[in-house]
Design a protein around this motif. Structure first.
Motif: not given
Lengths: 330, 358
Positions: A46-47, A83-85, A87-90, B1, B187, B226-227
């Motif tokens: 997912x994005x 976040x980008x996905x 659960x992908x961090x802050x 993170x 990531x 993307x991140x």
């Protein structure tokens, strides 16, 4: 180069939308459901960005747009950002595209507009945008500035970072500005001030050739060139300054590239941006359509295909240009 | 993170506040002054755990003469490969990571397509079952444009090798506890994490923030936009040397295949000028490869923070510990014009790195 016919544009858009539809993760009917999303590339994770743009391109297909909107709502972090996905961090720069999409979808869909989760999500998201700008000074520093130089010292150009705690850059600032300006600027004075500072950050960093790159117009004594894509993104965000010399210069710069082929993303964004300024985009669209794959995609990618579909829609129905600034407040 | 793992904003603000006060006292407060002062300098000591990651034993670096790109580079270097201790890639999924940071017409910014083709052939020669080319450009998110303009996209097509945009690839969270950046997690793209072997295929250039860029710095391109965005500013904020070193451990590159044929001097890595060197550098120990390439440019590797520390935590950088296969380095080394940031009296300019791209 012969201008495209209405039929060619209609067919290309339909194929692009078909490609997008085929890449949406299962239908979701409730806020918080972990489906309805889009990946960057077919088969990927997912994005938030891809979901945001694809949902806008598909907004006439209400069920698809609704499920994507609910995915955005359900993915929102506690701080109101994305976040980008999930659960992908802050929360990161994806907060801008996510909020832009949710606000525009909500403005065109009463069910979304009246849904309490959507309303709450937009409210939190807008506050997050205010809080997530790049900050140069701590509280003590700001106090010293205030005492030493007066209130004007705190009125410095300031945009958004890609990642929390980092420097501000053109593209995330453009995304967040669009999220605040479309469909209308929230009717709270604070947003006006934030927009002024962010507009100023972008206009101050214009390159010597008239457009924008990632955010360094000049480094170590050297003028750096613009990028086509970044210029288009900045122009979409600066429509409230359309009469200024800087923005008019950037429009000329971007239009001056019309005779050059480029990537799907640059061509699609250029067409979307220039059409918002009532500039002909026939050449851009001609180049763009040569890049469409038989499956309807552009570069086999969701964002490229979604932005291309929006640009084609803007050509077919100028009155439905999703990112043409009306200028009014909500 | 997690929030706790990532940059501690309060810490940053404390620094910013303190430096703001100082700047005020000096009557020099303008714009982003405080932010500039917040950039980390490289004054860290390596921990025992970091030192334990270092390669043991001697290292080998091959310097293979190759005058230009108008030839089959692999066929040119092939006769010399038997003298190099290259890894067996039999049945492995191999990822080649070239440098495609940005495009400037007429400037040697990116790995030349002919070198990428040679690296693909080498990987296949070493037995790779699957070869993928992957890069996450640092300045421009328009990867399709970069593939077209640099010729690297055509090289991939001609060689029937897939290209993966690492900026938009699926991402995997990796533990980075004990790293130099103090980031507990990173990531990184799934393509990199799941590869059996990653080969760094950089362009040799001077670099205005760290002196030179070669096989280790090239790994910045695996960090997903993307991140972290375009540019990958977090790596600058956390310290470029620190980030380079953490990525060596996270990516664990199998070896380096360096485009040192037409290189860049002056205001690299983007805005410099071309300089002919005429070599391909190859080696398993990236610290040794980069130290040797620095010597080719008549740069003392001990003068560059990240290479100096790489000698402690990555591999060998001392001449005495590196077996060069090829000409004696001193006989082919050329003095390179260094960026203005590395000339006497200008090192204060390095503080701008946090608000600049590559």
């Amino acid at each position: 180069m012969a201008a495209l016919t209405q039929g060619e544009i209609t067919t290309a858009r339909a194929k692009a939308l078909s490609f997008l539809s085929g890449n949406q993760a299962g239908p979701a009917q409730d806020a918080g459901a972990a489906s309805g999303w889009f990946p960057y590339k077919p088969g990927g994770q997912a994005s938030l960005e891809a979901t945001a743009w694809a949902a806008l391109a598909l907004r006439e297909q209400k069920d698809r747009a609704k499920s994507a909107a609910f995915f955005i709502v359900g993915s929102q972090n506690k701080d109101g950002g994305d976040s980008t996905e999930p659960g992908a961090g802050r929360s990161d720069w994806n907060s801008g595209p996510a909020m832009l999409s949710l606000r525009l979808l909500s403005a065109q869909n009463d069910e979304l507009a009246n849904h309490p989760d959507v309303k709450r999500s937009i409210k939190k998201g807008l506050v997050h945008l205010l809080d997530s700008r790049t900050e140069f000074y701590g509280a003590v520093g700001r106090l010293i500035l205030l005492l030493y130089k007066g209130p004007g010292a705190l009125a410095y150009a300031r945009g958004w970072p890609w990642h929390p705690g980092c420097f501000h850059w053109i593209e995330p600032t453009a995304y967040c500005l669009m999220a605040l300006k479309f469909p209308q600027v929230p009717d709270v004075e604070l947003y006006d001030r934030v927009i002024v500072f962010a507009n100023e950050f972008i206009t101050k960093n214009v390159c010597v050739d008239g457009g924008w790159n990632h955010g360094n117009a000049r480094t170590l004594g050297s003028d750096l060139p613009s990028y086509r894509l970044t210029t288009a993104e900045a122009l979409l965000a600066l429509q409230d300054l359309r009469e200024t010399a800087t923005v008019q210069g950037a429009v000329r710069y971007l239009h001056g590239l019309a005779g050059e082929d480029s990537s799907s993303l640059s061509l699609a964004y250029s067409a979307l941006a220039l059409s918002a300024y009532d500039v002909s985009v026939d050449k851009e669209l001609s180049y763009l359509l040569k890049r469409q794959a038989p499956d309807g995609s552009f570069n086999n990618a969701i964002v490229q295909t979604a932005v291309a579909a929006l640009a084609l829609e803007a050509k077919l129905k100028p009155e439905r240009h999703i990112l043409r600034k009306s200028g009014s407040k909500s | 993170m997690s929030d706790a793992d990532d940059m501690n904003r309060r810490d940053f603000l404390k620094v910013a506040a303190a430096t703001t006060a100082a700047a005020t006292a000096a009557g020099a407060m303008e714009g982003c002054t405080a932010r500039k002062e917040g950039i980390k300098t490289f004054d860290q000591e390596a921990t025992a755990a970091q030192k334990a990651r270092r390669k043991q034993g001697r290292s080998q670096v091959g310097l293979l003469a190759c005058e230009n790109y108008d030839q089959d580079i692999f066929e040119t270097i092939k006769p010399h490969l038997s003298g190099l201790k290259l890894p067996d890639l039999k049945n492995k999924a191999v990822v080649l990571k070239p440098n495609m940071v940005e495009y400037r017409e007429g400037k040697p910014v990116t790995t030349n397509p002919a070198v990428l083709i040679a690296a693909i052939k080498l990987a296949r020669h070493l037995g790779a079952a699957k070869v993928t080319v992957a890069e996450g450009p640092g300045h421009m998110r328009d990867t399709e444009y970069l593939l077209d303009s640099t010729g690297l996209g055509k090289a991939c097509k001609d060689m029937e090798v897939p290209f993966i945009d690492l900026n938009l690839d699926d991402i995997v969270e990796l533990d980075n506890h004990g790293g130099f950046t103090k980031l507990d997690n990173f990531f990184l793209p799934k393509t990199i994490v799941e590869a059996d072997a990653v080969i760094s295929v950089p362009k040799l250039k001077t670099h205005h923030w760290v002196g030179m860029t070669c096989s280790m710095k090239n790994l910045f391109g695996v960090v997903p936009g993307r991140k972290y965005g375009w540019p990958k500013n977090l790596l600058h904020i956390r310290g470029i040397p620190q980030s380079i070193l953490d990525l060596q451990y996270l990516v664990k590159p199998a070896f380096a295949f360096v485009d040192a044929i037409t290189t860049m001097e002056g205001d690299g890595p983007i805005n410099g000028t071309a300089k002919q060197m005429g070599y391909i550098a190859v080696g398993l120990d990236l610290a040794a490869v980069d130290a040797t390439c620095a010597r080719l440019m008549k740069i003392d590797p001990h003068e560059l923070d990240y290479i100096k520390m790489a000698g402690v935590v990555v591999g060998n950088i001392e001449e005495a510990d590196i077996d060069v296969v090829g000409p004696i380095v001193a006989t082919i080394a050329q003095a390179y014009q260094m960026p203005v940031t590395f000339t006497a009296g200008n090192k204060e300019l390095l503080k701008q790195a946090g608000q600049q791209g590559s």
